[in-house]
Design a protein around this motif. Structure first.
Motif, PDB file in Angstrom:
ATOM      1  N   VAL A   1      -0.846 -88.895  46.804  1.00 57.12           N
ATOM      2  CA  VAL A   1       0.077 -88.590  45.713  1.00 57.12           C
ATOM      3  C   VAL A   1       1.383 -88.050  46.286  1.00 57.12           C
ATOM      4  CG1 VAL A   1      -1.810 -88.010  44.128  1.00 57.12           C
ATOM      5  CG2 VAL A   1      -0.706 -86.199  45.435  1.00 57.12           C
ATOM      6  N   SER A   2       2.412 -88.086  45.442  1.00 56.74           N
ATOM      7  CA  SER A   2       3.694 -87.484  45.806  1.00 56.74           C
ATOM      8  C   SER A   2       4.282 -86.787  44.586  1.00 56.74           C
ATOM      9  CB  SER A   2       4.662 -88.544  46.316  1.00 56.74           C
ATOM     10  OG  SER A   2       5.939 -87.989  46.554  1.00 56.74           O
TER      11      SER A   2
ATOM     12  N   GLU B  82       8.927 -88.851  47.770  1.00 60.59           N
ATOM     13  CA  GLU B  82       9.354 -88.962  49.168  1.00 60.59           C
ATOM     14  C   GLU B  82       8.319 -88.422  50.154  1.00 60.59           C
ATOM     15  OE1 GLU B  82      13.131 -87.091  49.595  1.00 60.59           O
ATOM     16  OE2 GLU B  82      14.148 -88.435  48.180  1.00 60.59           O
ATOM     17  N   ASN B  83       7.590 -87.405  49.741  1.00 60.17           N
ATOM     18  CA  ASN B  83       6.618 -86.765  50.628  1.00 60.17           C
ATOM     19  C   ASN B  83       5.219 -86.910  50.045  1.00 60.17           C
ATOM     20  OD1 ASN B  83       8.549 -85.297  52.597  1.00 60.17           O
ATOM     21  ND2 ASN B  83       9.295 -84.707  50.570  1.00 60.17           N
ATOM     22  N   TYR B  84       4.305 -87.498  50.834  1.00 56.35           N
ATOM     23  CA  TYR B  84       2.982 -87.840  50.346  1.00 56.35           C
ATOM     24  C   TYR B  84       1.894 -87.034  51.050  1.00 56.35           C
ATOM     25  CZ  TYR B  84       4.924 -91.843  47.852  1.00 56.35           C
ATOM     26  OH  TYR B  84       5.629 -92.637  46.985  1.00 56.35           O
ATOM     27  N   GLY B  85       0.847 -86.700  50.283  1.00 56.89           N
ATOM     28  CA  GLY B  85      -0.346 -86.072  50.820  1.00 56.89           C
ATOM     29  C   GLY B  85      -1.556 -86.540  50.029  1.00 56.89           C
ATOM     30  N   PHE B  86      -2.714 -85.950  50.300  1.00 59.71           N
ATOM     31  CA  PHE B  86      -3.942 -86.323  49.604  1.00 59.71           C
ATOM     32  C   PHE B  86      -4.461 -85.146  48.780  1.00 59.71           C
ATOM     33  CE2 PHE B  86      -4.039 -89.598  52.891  1.00 59.71           C
ATOM     34  CZ  PHE B  86      -4.465 -90.712  52.169  1.00 59.71           C
TER      35      PHE B  86
ATOM     36  N   GLN C 105       4.700 -92.107  54.191  1.00 58.48           N
ATOM     37  CA  GLN C 105       3.929 -93.178  53.581  1.00 58.48           C
ATOM     38  C   GLN C 105       2.463 -93.025  53.985  1.00 58.48           C
ATOM     39  OE1 GLN C 105       5.854 -96.897  54.359  1.00 58.48           O
ATOM     40  NE2 GLN C 105       4.841 -97.977  52.690  1.00 58.48           N
ATOM     41  N   LEU C 106       1.560 -93.335  53.048  1.00 59.87           N
ATOM     42  CA  LEU C 106       0.127 -93.236  53.296  1.00 59.87           C
ATOM     43  C   LEU C 106      -0.583 -94.465  52.742  1.00 59.87           C
ATOM     44  CD1 LEU C 106      -0.581 -89.525  52.276  1.00 59.87           C
ATOM     45  CD2 LEU C 106      -0.691 -90.448  54.605  1.00 59.87           C
ATOM     46  N   LYS C 107      -1.657 -94.863  53.415  1.00 60.43           N
ATOM     47  CA  LYS C 107      -2.581 -95.875  52.893  1.00 60.43           C
ATOM     48  C   LYS C 107      -3.820 -95.163  52.358  1.00 60.43           C
ATOM     49  CE  LYS C 107      -0.363 -99.568  54.800  1.00 60.43           C
ATOM     50  NZ  LYS C 107      -0.218-100.964  54.391  1.00 60.43           N
ATOM     51  N   ASP C 108      -4.619 -95.879  51.563  1.00 56.59           N
ATOM     52  CA  ASP C 108      -5.850 -95.300  51.047  1.00 56.59           C
ATOM     53  C   ASP C 108      -6.881 -95.127  52.161  1.00 56.59           C
ATOM     54  OD1 ASP C 108      -4.820 -95.261  48.482  1.00 56.59           O
ATOM     55  OD2 ASP C 108      -5.732 -97.167  47.917  1.00 56.59           O
ATOM     56  N   PHE C 109      -7.787 -94.170  51.970  1.00 59.03           N
ATOM     57  CA  PHE C 109      -8.874 -93.998  52.922  1.00 59.03           C
ATOM     58  C   PHE C 109      -9.869 -95.158  52.815  1.00 59.03           C
ATOM     59  CE2 PHE C 109      -7.516 -89.607  53.398  1.00 59.03           C
ATOM     60  CZ  PHE C 109      -7.784 -89.388  54.746  1.00 59.03           C
TER      61      PHE C 109
ATOM     62  N   GLY D 215      -4.195 -94.963  57.018  1.00 57.63           N
ATOM     63  CA  GLY D 215      -2.949 -95.161  57.747  1.00 57.63           C
ATOM     64  C   GLY D 215      -1.866 -94.202  57.273  1.00 57.63           C
ATOM     65  N   PHE D 216      -0.994 -93.800  58.188  1.00 62.38           N
ATOM     66  CA  PHE D 216       0.115 -92.908  57.832  1.00 62.38           C
ATOM     67  C   PHE D 216       1.313 -93.191  58.706  1.00 62.38           C
ATOM     68  CE2 PHE D 216      -1.504 -90.736  61.546  1.00 62.38           C
ATOM     69  CZ  PHE D 216      -0.380 -90.157  62.127  1.00 62.38           C
ATOM     70  N   ARG D 217       2.473 -92.821  58.216  1.00 59.28           N
ATOM     71  CA  ARG D 217       3.667 -92.689  59.049  1.00 59.28           C
ATOM     72  C   ARG D 217       4.522 -91.568  58.499  1.00 59.28           C
ATOM     73  NH1 ARG D 217       7.709 -97.906  58.371  1.00 59.28           N
ATOM     74  NH2 ARG D 217       7.592 -98.169  56.115  1.00 59.28           N
ATOM     75  N   THR D 218       5.312 -90.970  59.365  1.00 58.63           N
ATOM     76  CA  THR D 218       6.002 -89.731  59.011  1.00 58.63           C
ATOM     77  C   THR D 218       7.468 -89.921  58.651  1.00 58.63           C
ATOM     78  OG1 THR D 218       6.464 -89.323  61.358  1.00 58.63           O
ATOM     79  CG2 THR D 218       4.460 -88.337  60.444  1.00 58.63           C
ATOM     80  N   LYS D 219       8.018 -91.104  58.905  1.00 58.32           N
ATOM     81  CA  LYS D 219       9.432 -91.322  58.586  1.00 58.32           C
ATOM     82  C   LYS D 219       9.682 -92.802  58.340  1.00 58.32           C
ATOM     83  CE  LYS D 219      10.716 -91.589  63.485  1.00 58.32           C
ATOM     84  NZ  LYS D 219      11.572 -91.029  64.558  1.00 58.32           N
ATOM     85  N   THR D 220      10.786 -93.092  57.650  1.00 61.64           N
ATOM     86  CA  THR D 220      11.156 -94.468  57.387  1.00 61.64           C
ATOM     87  C   THR D 220      11.427 -95.195  58.699  1.00 61.64           C
ATOM     88  OG1 THR D 220      12.716 -95.915  56.253  1.00 61.64           O
ATOM     89  CG2 THR D 220      13.587 -93.848  57.060  1.00 61.64           C
ATOM     90  N   GLY D 221      10.869 -96.404  58.801  1.00 62.91           N
ATOM     91  CA  GLY D 221      11.035 -97.172  60.027  1.00 62.91           C
ATOM     92  C   GLY D 221      10.172 -96.682  61.171  1.00 62.91           C
TER      93      GLY D 221
END
Length: 308
Positions: A181-182, A186-190, A205-209, A215-221
């Motif tokens: 959720v966000s 802009e900032n996502y967590g679970f 950005q986050l993917k589902d478990f 999957g995760f990434r901490t910044k655009t690009g």
């Protein structure tokens, strides 16, 4: 013995192979989908559309349908004349095409559907369970479905009771007891099913478990990695894109090519394919420069592209 069949393409025609890589239904169709609950959607070269069984018999023919979905929990979503409904495995309408859209079939054979711009929940016979009062209503996963009203999202149960208030700008379905959720887009967590953050909203950005990893990434690009349900980043951020773990392996992109990694982040196949799909009933489908193929979880070829 596993009798599942796998969609396969050869020389612009589609058919199906078995788990040993042998053709069971020869490449003869213009379009196909994977088998689901014993039936597969196909389109012939003379533009007949419908569903075949594993013996290649057209058991449901719906040439006039604009959309044919896969069967799930005994129903398939179809559209006719711009409206959506559901058919059963006999090809009969369980719900006549009267909805503006249908999201997906739930495990109880209910479904979220749109009526005049609002979404509600209906049973397999199109009887209203939850009135269409939402701007959006997702599929039920682990007993909860996300909803949206006035740009804010929350979660309801199958009785329509709000379990998690609509305070989020973006949400995903629950998987493994957690949903991404966000609050600000802009900032996502679970969060857990109480609506509490168990993994803080610090990710871009986050993917589902899936199988305990997301999957995760901490910044655009930025590069992608994987974290576990405790929020530990267990596979480093080194991939261009990532997909869900299925049967212990996940497709990842690196250096404009695709491969598969195991749960420790070790490559089983590295940067080999134009496309790699998530594992499905024990096999992973790949595209090697336009040719399809399949590998098993040990990384061995089941069906090898001729050009490889």
């Amino acid at each position: 013995m596993d009798h599942h069949l796998y969609e396969m393409k050869e020389e612009e025609k589609y058919g199906f192979i078995n788990k040993q890589g042998q053709w069971v239904i020869p490449p003869m169709y213009k379009r196909t989908s994977n088998f689901s609950e014993g039936l597969a959607c196909v389109k012939t070269f003379d533009n007949k559309r419908g569903y075949i069984n594993i013996h290649n018999e057209m058991v449901i023919e719906l040439c006039s349908a604009e959309y044919l979905g896969d069967f799930s929990h005994g129903l398939a979503i179809i559209s006719l004349n711009g409206k959506y409904g559901c058919i059963n495995k006999n090809g009969q309408f369980a719900a006549a095409p009267r909805f503006d859209s249908i999201y997906a079939i739930n495990s109880s054979s209910s479904y979220s559907a749109e009526v005049s711009g609002k979404w509600g929940l209906f049973d397999r016979n199109a009887k209203e369970i939850i009135k269409p009062i939402y701007d959006s209503l997702g599929t039920f996963s682990e007993g909860l479905a996300f909803f949206e009203n006035s740009g804010k999202c929350g979660f309801i149960d199958e009785h329509g009771d709000v379990v998690i208030k609509s305070i989020f700008l973006d949400v995903s379905s629950f998987s493994g007891g957690l949903a991404s959720v966000s609050l600000d887009g802009e900032n996502y967590g679970f969060i857990n099913k109480l609506g509490e953050f168990v993994i803080p909203p610090k990710y871009y950005q986050l993917k589902d478990f899936s199988e305990g990893l997301a999957g995760f990434r901490t910044k655009t690009g930025g590069k992608w990695g994987y974290l576990n349900t405790s929020g530990e980043e267990v596979i480093k951020t080194k991939f261009q894109s990532v997909w869900a773990f299925k049967e212990g392996l996940a497709p990842v992109e690196s250096k404009e090519r695709y491969g598969y990694i195991d749960r420790k982040g070790k490559f089983i196949w590295k940067n080999a394919f134009l496309v790699a799909h998530e594992f499905y009933y024990g096999l992973g489908r790949i595209n090697f420069d336009g040719e399809w193929g399949y590998i098993n979880p040990q990384g061995e070829w089941i069906y090898k592209p001729k050009g490889f």
